[in-house]
Design a protein around this motif. Structure first.
Motif, PDB file in Angstrom:
ATOM      1  N   PRO A  78       7.684  42.733  19.452  1.00  0.00           N
ATOM      2  CA  PRO A  78       6.356  42.142  19.676  1.00  0.00           C
ATOM      3  C   PRO A  78       6.463  40.803  20.393  1.00  0.00           C
ATOM      4  CG  PRO A  78       7.032  41.804  17.411  1.00  0.00           C
ATOM      5  CD  PRO A  78       8.075  42.688  18.038  1.00  0.00           C
ATOM      6  N   ILE A  79       5.452  40.512  21.200  1.00  0.00           N
ATOM      7  CA  ILE A  79       5.460  39.234  21.919  1.00  0.00           C
ATOM      8  C   ILE A  79       4.816  38.119  21.107  1.00  0.00           C
ATOM      9  CG2 ILE A  79       5.593  40.231  24.222  1.00  0.00           C
ATOM     10  CD1 ILE A  79       2.562  39.885  24.464  1.00  0.00           C
ATOM     11  N   ASP A  80       4.000  38.489  20.110  1.00  0.00           N
ATOM     12  CA  ASP A  80       3.351  37.494  19.250  1.00  0.00           C
ATOM     13  C   ASP A  80       2.782  38.197  18.018  1.00  0.00           C
ATOM     14  OD1 ASP A  80       0.975  38.747  20.108  1.00  0.00           O
ATOM     15  OD2 ASP A  80       0.503  37.165  21.552  1.00  0.00           O
ATOM     16  N   LEU A  81       2.093  37.455  17.187  1.00  0.00           N
ATOM     17  CA  LEU A  81       1.530  37.992  15.942  1.00  0.00           C
ATOM     18  C   LEU A  81       0.582  39.158  16.211  1.00  0.00           C
ATOM     19  CD1 LEU A  81       0.955  37.888  12.872  1.00  0.00           C
ATOM     20  CD2 LEU A  81      -0.805  36.196  13.376  1.00  0.00           C
ATOM     21  N   GLU A  82      -0.338  38.999  17.151  1.00  0.00           N
ATOM     22  CA  GLU A  82      -1.329  40.048  17.409  1.00  0.00           C
ATOM     23  C   GLU A  82      -0.679  41.314  17.965  1.00  0.00           C
ATOM     24  OE1 GLU A  82      -4.363  39.929  16.124  1.00  0.00           O
ATOM     25  OE2 GLU A  82      -3.691  37.985  15.382  1.00  0.00           O
ATOM     26  N   ASP A  83       0.370  41.162  18.747  1.00  0.00           N
ATOM     27  CA  ASP A  83       1.082  42.320  19.254  1.00  0.00           C
ATOM     28  C   ASP A  83       1.792  43.041  18.106  1.00  0.00           C
ATOM     29  OD1 ASP A  83       1.857  44.059  21.364  1.00  0.00           O
ATOM     30  OD2 ASP A  83       3.804  43.055  21.517  1.00  0.00           O
ATOM     31  N   SER A 144       8.431  46.034  15.458  1.00  0.00           N
ATOM     32  CA  SER A 144       7.844  44.989  14.587  1.00  0.00           C
ATOM     33  C   SER A 144       8.141  45.173  13.103  1.00  0.00           C
ATOM     34  CB  SER A 144       6.320  44.910  14.785  1.00  0.00           C
ATOM     35  OG  SER A 144       5.993  44.689  16.126  1.00  0.00           O
ATOM     36  N   TYR A 145       9.275  45.796  12.781  1.00  0.00           N
ATOM     37  CA  TYR A 145       9.625  45.908  11.363  1.00  0.00           C
ATOM     38  C   TYR A 145      11.130  46.045  11.198  1.00  0.00           C
ATOM     39  CZ  TYR A 145      10.565  50.924  11.767  1.00  0.00           C
ATOM     40  OH  TYR A 145      11.106  52.134  12.113  1.00  0.00           O
ATOM     41  N   GLY A 146      11.582  45.760   9.974  1.00  0.00           N
ATOM     42  CA  GLY A 146      12.971  45.975   9.609  1.00  0.00           C
ATOM     43  C   GLY A 146      13.037  46.900   8.408  1.00  0.00           C
ATOM     44  N   ILE A 147      13.875  47.914   8.465  1.00  0.00           N
ATOM     45  CA  ILE A 147      13.983  48.857   7.351  1.00  0.00           C
ATOM     46  C   ILE A 147      14.505  48.160   6.096  1.00  0.00           C
ATOM     47  CG2 ILE A 147      16.318  49.659   7.930  1.00  0.00           C
ATOM     48  CD1 ILE A 147      15.297  52.503   7.061  1.00  0.00           C
ATOM     49  N   GLN A 148      15.237  47.075   6.267  1.00  0.00           N
ATOM     50  CA  GLN A 148      15.834  46.366   5.141  1.00  0.00           C
ATOM     51  C   GLN A 148      14.863  45.395   4.467  1.00  0.00           C
ATOM     52  OE1 GLN A 148      16.514  46.007   8.335  1.00  0.00           O
ATOM     53  NE2 GLN A 148      16.682  43.853   8.855  1.00  0.00           N
ATOM     54  N   ASP A 149      13.667  45.213   5.020  1.00  0.00           N
ATOM     55  CA  ASP A 149      12.700  44.263   4.454  1.00  0.00           C
ATOM     56  C   ASP A 149      12.120  44.784   3.145  1.00  0.00           C
ATOM     57  OD1 ASP A 149      13.084  42.644   6.654  1.00  0.00           O
ATOM     58  OD2 ASP A 149      11.306  43.393   7.715  1.00  0.00           O
ATOM     59  N   ALA A 150      12.156  43.948   2.105  1.00  0.00           N
ATOM     60  CA  ALA A 150      11.579  44.310   0.809  1.00  0.00           C
ATOM     61  C   ALA A 150      10.077  44.531   0.959  1.00  0.00           C
ATOM     62  CB  ALA A 150      11.842  43.205  -0.208  1.00  0.00           C
ATOM     63  N   ASN A 151       9.584  45.585   0.322  1.00  0.00           N
ATOM     64  CA  ASN A 151       8.158  45.928   0.373  1.00  0.00           C
ATOM     65  C   ASN A 151       7.661  46.072   1.807  1.00  0.00           C
ATOM     66  OD1 ASN A 151       7.892  45.814  -2.508  1.00  0.00           O
ATOM     67  ND2 ASN A 151       7.965  43.588  -2.305  1.00  0.00           N
ATOM     68  N   GLY A 152       8.489  46.673   2.648  1.00  0.00           N
ATOM     69  CA  GLY A 152       8.138  46.884   4.046  1.00  0.00           C
ATOM     70  C   GLY A 152       7.331  48.150   4.255  1.00  0.00           C
ATOM     71  N   PRO A 153       7.073  48.505   5.499  1.00  0.00           N
ATOM     72  CA  PRO A 153       6.182  49.612   5.807  1.00  0.00           C
ATOM     73  C   PRO A 153       6.795  51.012   5.741  1.00  0.00           C
ATOM     74  CG  PRO A 153       6.902  48.572   7.830  1.00  0.00           C
ATOM     75  CD  PRO A 153       7.458  47.753   6.697  1.00  0.00           C
ATOM     76  N   VAL A 154       8.120  51.110   5.564  1.00  0.00           N
ATOM     77  CA  VAL A 154       8.779  52.416   5.596  1.00  0.00           C
ATOM     78  C   VAL A 154       8.543  53.170   4.288  1.00  0.00           C
ATOM     79  CG1 VAL A 154      10.990  53.603   5.800  1.00  0.00           C
ATOM     80  CG2 VAL A 154      10.537  51.595   7.213  1.00  0.00           C
ATOM     81  N   LEU A 155       7.981  54.385   4.427  1.00  0.00           N
ATOM     82  CA  LEU A 155       7.762  55.245   3.271  1.00  0.00           C
ATOM     83  C   LEU A 155       8.963  56.146   3.033  1.00  0.00           C
ATOM     84  CD1 LEU A 155       5.841  56.329   1.063  1.00  0.00           C
ATOM     85  CD2 LEU A 155       4.935  57.919   2.777  1.00  0.00           C
ATOM     86  N   GLU A 156       9.425  56.798   4.105  1.00  0.00           N
ATOM     87  CA  GLU A 156      10.623  57.629   3.977  1.00  0.00           C
ATOM     88  C   GLU A 156      11.356  57.699   5.308  1.00  0.00           C
ATOM     89  OE1 GLU A 156       9.130  62.211   4.564  1.00  0.00           O
ATOM     90  OE2 GLU A 156       8.973  61.369   2.553  1.00  0.00           O
ATOM     91  N   ARG A 157      12.625  58.132   5.209  1.00  0.00           N
ATOM     92  CA  ARG A 157      13.515  58.157   6.371  1.00  0.00           C
ATOM     93  C   ARG A 157      14.313  59.445   6.354  1.00  0.00           C
ATOM     94  NH1 ARG A 157      18.806  57.086   5.523  1.00  0.00           N
ATOM     95  NH2 ARG A 157      18.353  56.012   3.587  1.00  0.00           N
TER      96      ARG A 157
END
Length: 191
Positions: A78-83, A144-157
């Motif tokens: 992402p280039i910024d927050l909104e992106d 715009s995400y990291g799989i290792q982030d706690a309580n992140g957006p990944v549901l399953e892999r």
């Protein structure tokens, strides 16, 4: 000598955890995608650009790149927050692919390889997305995400965790017998 052509903290950590001694010498390249360039062609081109052409004869170089692909479109950093909000809204509740490609190079040989991991995102609203972005600051990550982030957006892999972190580890290790003569001097002495 083993040279990593990346400053990615995640790639550095993975190689360090494997016991490699290496130097970090990142490549400064233009990462712009060409018009209508297919995702895997872009990935391979980025790896080759990062490797460059002017290596030392007895050195082993490693370059890698990661991209998030949704409906045949690459979702870059992402280039910024909104992106970042826009990207995560696009992926919310849906599946996408993460490709990490890497290349090993000596003076006479280049070996390009990649892996794909399928990610299913949680169905998040804008407040949840903004909270995640402010909490985890995923501005240096494709998609715009990291799989290792706690309580992140990944549901399953489905596929490799380290691939989503930014390194196709399984494919890298599968090549170990071919590249072992170069790696032996780069492995830490254990014991």
């Amino acid at each position: 000598m083993f040279i990593l052509k990346s400053t990615s903290p995640r790639r550095i950590q993975i190689l360090t955890d494997l016991g490699f001694l290496f130097q970090v010498a990142p490549a400064n390249i233009d990462e712009s995608q060409k018009t209508l360039e297919p995702a895997l062609q872009y990935l391979e081109r980025m790896v080759h650009l990062k490797l460059g052409n002017d290596g030392e004869p007895n050195y082993l170089y490693l370059a890698a790149d990661t991209m998030v692909v949704f409906e045949n479109e690459i979702l870059h950093k992402p280039i910024d927050l909104e992106d970042a909000v826009r990207i995560l809204q696009t992926l919310s509740g849906k599946k996408h692919s993460v490709f990490s490609g890497a290349g090993l190079q000596t003076r006479s040989k280049i070996d390009f390889f990649y892996e794909e991991t399928i990610i299913q995102f949680k169905n998040w609203n804008e407040d949840q997305i903004r909270d995640y972005i402010l909490r985890c600051q995923p501005f240096d990550k494709a998609g715009s995400y990291g799989i290792q982030d706690a309580n992140g957006p990944v549901l399953e892999r489905v596929g490799s965790y380290t691939n989503v972190m930014g390194f196709p580890l399984r494919s890298f290790l599968a090549r170990s017998s071919v590249w072992l003569p170069y790696w032996e001097s780069s492995l830490k002495r254990i014991g």
